[in-house]
Design a protein around this motif. Sequence first.
Motif, PDB file in Angstrom:
ATOM      1  N   UNK A   1      29.648  28.407  14.343  1.00  0.00           N
ATOM      2  CA  UNK A   1      28.352  28.459  15.019  1.00  0.00           C
ATOM      3  C   UNK A   1      27.572  29.614  14.413  1.00  0.00           C
ATOM      4  N   UNK A   2      26.473  29.315  13.745  1.00  0.00           N
ATOM      5  CA  UNK A   2      25.775  30.334  12.969  1.00  0.00           C
ATOM      6  C   UNK A   2      24.273  30.300  13.237  1.00  0.00           C
ATOM      7  N   UNK A   3      23.625  31.393  12.869  1.00  0.00           N
ATOM      8  CA  UNK A   3      22.172  31.511  12.950  1.00  0.00           C
ATOM      9  C   UNK A   3      21.704  32.284  11.718  1.00  0.00           C
ATOM     10  N   UNK A   4      20.485  31.984  11.272  1.00  0.00           N
ATOM     11  CA  UNK A   4      20.005  32.664  10.074  1.00  0.00           C
ATOM     12  C   UNK A   4      18.530  32.461   9.841  1.00  0.00           C
ATOM     13  N   UNK A   5      18.105  32.798   8.640  1.00  0.00           N
ATOM     14  CA  UNK A   5      16.693  32.716   8.254  1.00  0.00           C
ATOM     15  C   UNK A   5      16.607  32.087   6.875  1.00  0.00           C
TER      16      UNK A   5
ATOM     17  N   UNK B   1      19.091   9.394  14.524  1.00  0.00           N
ATOM     18  CA  UNK B   1      17.912  10.248  14.517  1.00  0.00           C
ATOM     19  C   UNK B   1      17.016   9.935  13.329  1.00  0.00           C
ATOM     20  N   UNK B   2      17.606   9.664  12.181  1.00  0.00           N
ATOM     21  CA  UNK B   2      16.817   9.316  10.998  1.00  0.00           C
ATOM     22  C   UNK B   2      16.079   8.005  11.206  1.00  0.00           C
ATOM     23  N   UNK B   3      16.719   7.081  11.928  1.00  0.00           N
ATOM     24  CA  UNK B   3      16.058   5.804  12.186  1.00  0.00           C
ATOM     25  C   UNK B   3      14.882   5.975  13.147  1.00  0.00           C
ATOM     26  N   UNK B   4      15.027   6.887  14.111  1.00  0.00           N
ATOM     27  CA  UNK B   4      13.964   7.107  15.084  1.00  0.00           C
ATOM     28  C   UNK B   4      12.783   7.854  14.484  1.00  0.00           C
ATOM     29  N   UNK B   5      13.066   8.664  13.457  1.00  0.00           N
ATOM     30  CA  UNK B   5      12.004   9.453  12.828  1.00  0.00           C
ATOM     31  C   UNK B   5      11.977   9.157  11.325  1.00  0.00           C
ATOM     32  N   UNK B   6      11.587   7.951  10.927  1.00  0.00           N
ATOM     33  CA  UNK B   6      11.653   7.562   9.524  1.00  0.00           C
ATOM     34  C   UNK B   6      10.694   8.336   8.651  1.00  0.00           C
ATOM     35  N   UNK B   7       9.603   8.822   9.213  1.00  0.00           N
ATOM     36  CA  UNK B   7       8.621   9.537   8.405  1.00  0.00           C
ATOM     37  C   UNK B   7       8.756  11.013   8.672  1.00  0.00           C
ATOM     38  N   UNK B   8       9.216  11.753   7.693  1.00  0.00           N
ATOM     39  CA  UNK B   8       9.370  13.186   7.851  1.00  0.00           C
ATOM     40  C   UNK B   8       8.008  13.845   7.870  1.00  0.00           C
ATOM     41  N   UNK B   9       8.001  15.031   8.452  1.00  0.00           N
ATOM     42  CA  UNK B   9       6.751  15.781   8.464  1.00  0.00           C
ATOM     43  C   UNK B   9       6.359  16.115   7.042  1.00  0.00           C
ATOM     44  N   UNK B  10       5.085  16.381   6.852  1.00  0.00           N
ATOM     45  CA  UNK B  10       4.634  16.755   5.514  1.00  0.00           C
ATOM     46  C   UNK B  10       5.161  18.141   5.216  1.00  0.00           C
ATOM     47  N   UNK B  11       6.489  18.186   4.972  1.00  0.00           N
ATOM     48  CA  UNK B  11       7.163  19.452   4.761  1.00  0.00           C
ATOM     49  C   UNK B  11       6.689  20.083   3.461  1.00  0.00           C
ATOM     50  N   UNK B  12       6.765  21.394   3.428  1.00  0.00           N
ATOM     51  CA  UNK B  12       6.375  22.126   2.238  1.00  0.00           C
ATOM     52  C   UNK B  12       7.469  21.979   1.199  1.00  0.00           C
ATOM     53  N   UNK B  13       7.134  21.366   0.088  1.00  0.00           N
ATOM     54  CA  UNK B  13       8.127  21.115  -0.951  1.00  0.00           C
ATOM     55  C   UNK B  13       8.321  22.356  -1.810  1.00  0.00           C
ATOM     56  N   UNK B  14       9.589  22.596  -2.207  1.00  0.00           N
ATOM     57  CA  UNK B  14       9.863  23.705  -3.093  1.00  0.00           C
ATOM     58  C   UNK B  14      11.190  24.365  -2.799  1.00  0.00           C
ATOM     59  N   UNK B  15      11.523  25.387  -3.557  1.00  0.00           N
ATOM     60  CA  UNK B  15      12.811  26.069  -3.399  1.00  0.00           C
ATOM     61  C   UNK B  15      12.812  27.010  -2.203  1.00  0.00           C
ATOM     62  N   UNK B  16      14.017  27.375  -1.788  1.00  0.00           N
ATOM     63  CA  UNK B  16      14.168  28.338  -0.701  1.00  0.00           C
ATOM     64  C   UNK B  16      15.497  29.066  -0.859  1.00  0.00           C
ATOM     65  N   UNK B  17      15.608  30.192  -0.180  1.00  0.00           N
ATOM     66  CA  UNK B  17      16.873  30.903  -0.063  1.00  0.00           C
ATOM     67  C   UNK B  17      17.137  31.136   1.421  1.00  0.00           C
ATOM     68  N   UNK B  18      18.393  31.268   1.774  1.00  0.00           N
ATOM     69  CA  UNK B  18      18.744  31.477   3.166  1.00  0.00           C
ATOM     70  C   UNK B  18      19.934  32.403   3.317  1.00  0.00           C
TER      71      UNK B  18
END
Length: 262
Positions: free
Chosen positions: A252-256, A16-33
């Motif tokens: 098997x989990x789900x979250x935010x 999958x990484x090879x098929x999508x070498x360019x990641x989206x312009x993701x928002x850089x920074x910290x997060x909590x989950x």
Amino acid sequence: MTMKNKLGLIAAGAAAMALFPAAASAKEGPYIGLSGGLVLPGDSNNSGAFDATVPATDDFGAIPADTPLGWNTEFDNGYAINGQIGYAFDNGFRVELEGSYTRYDVDRHSGLTVGGANIDGVDVAVLTRGAPAATNPTVGAVIADGRGRVSNFGLFGNVFYDINTGSSFKPYVGAGIGYQWADIQFRPSGVDVADDNDGGFAYQLMAGASFALSDNAEIFGQYTWRDRTDTAEVPLNLLPATLGVETGQSIISAGVRVKFGR
């Protein structure tokens, strides 16, 4: 999960990484989950040995020290609660510190062997060293009553790759290493067989997908395979022996996730 399946998950992530070498312009920074879900524990092929000799009685012979013993334990499904603190980079990679708690109950024990011989059909007095009697239950009948539980607490360092799809939906793959403590209680038929804990190094493989609700929040679903690099070594209370208990789990989990990037 077999080693073949684990390698397949890693290979799928690499493809999958090879098929999508360019990641989206993701928002850089910290997060909590925060996430929770269902735990599907694997059976444990418990194995160990007697630490000291069990003396002979008028009815039963001695059990020498170092005699191997073991049995199989099947578990009920359980639950997981996970918390994450991480940092997302704009190239699609994320690093994360995760704390996780899982718990599941014992369903049943079976196939108790001492010195390689199955003693499920023998009078339970062979273990308690009491007097044999026709009214006594067999070893198998006693241990089939699956009271007990296993609780695991782990701390993991994870690395993820979010795959660019050009939309709010992002599949991802990841892996982590850490340390996991297992608290094990085996009480078949109310007999205090084991009640102790042990820690060891652990690893996990993850695959999932997230969906952005806004620039700063997303929901996600994830499959995790988690296991220790060794078994949890637990001293037994009923017998002078130490038992190795396996703690492999499918989760098997789900979250935010909430992001705080620029």
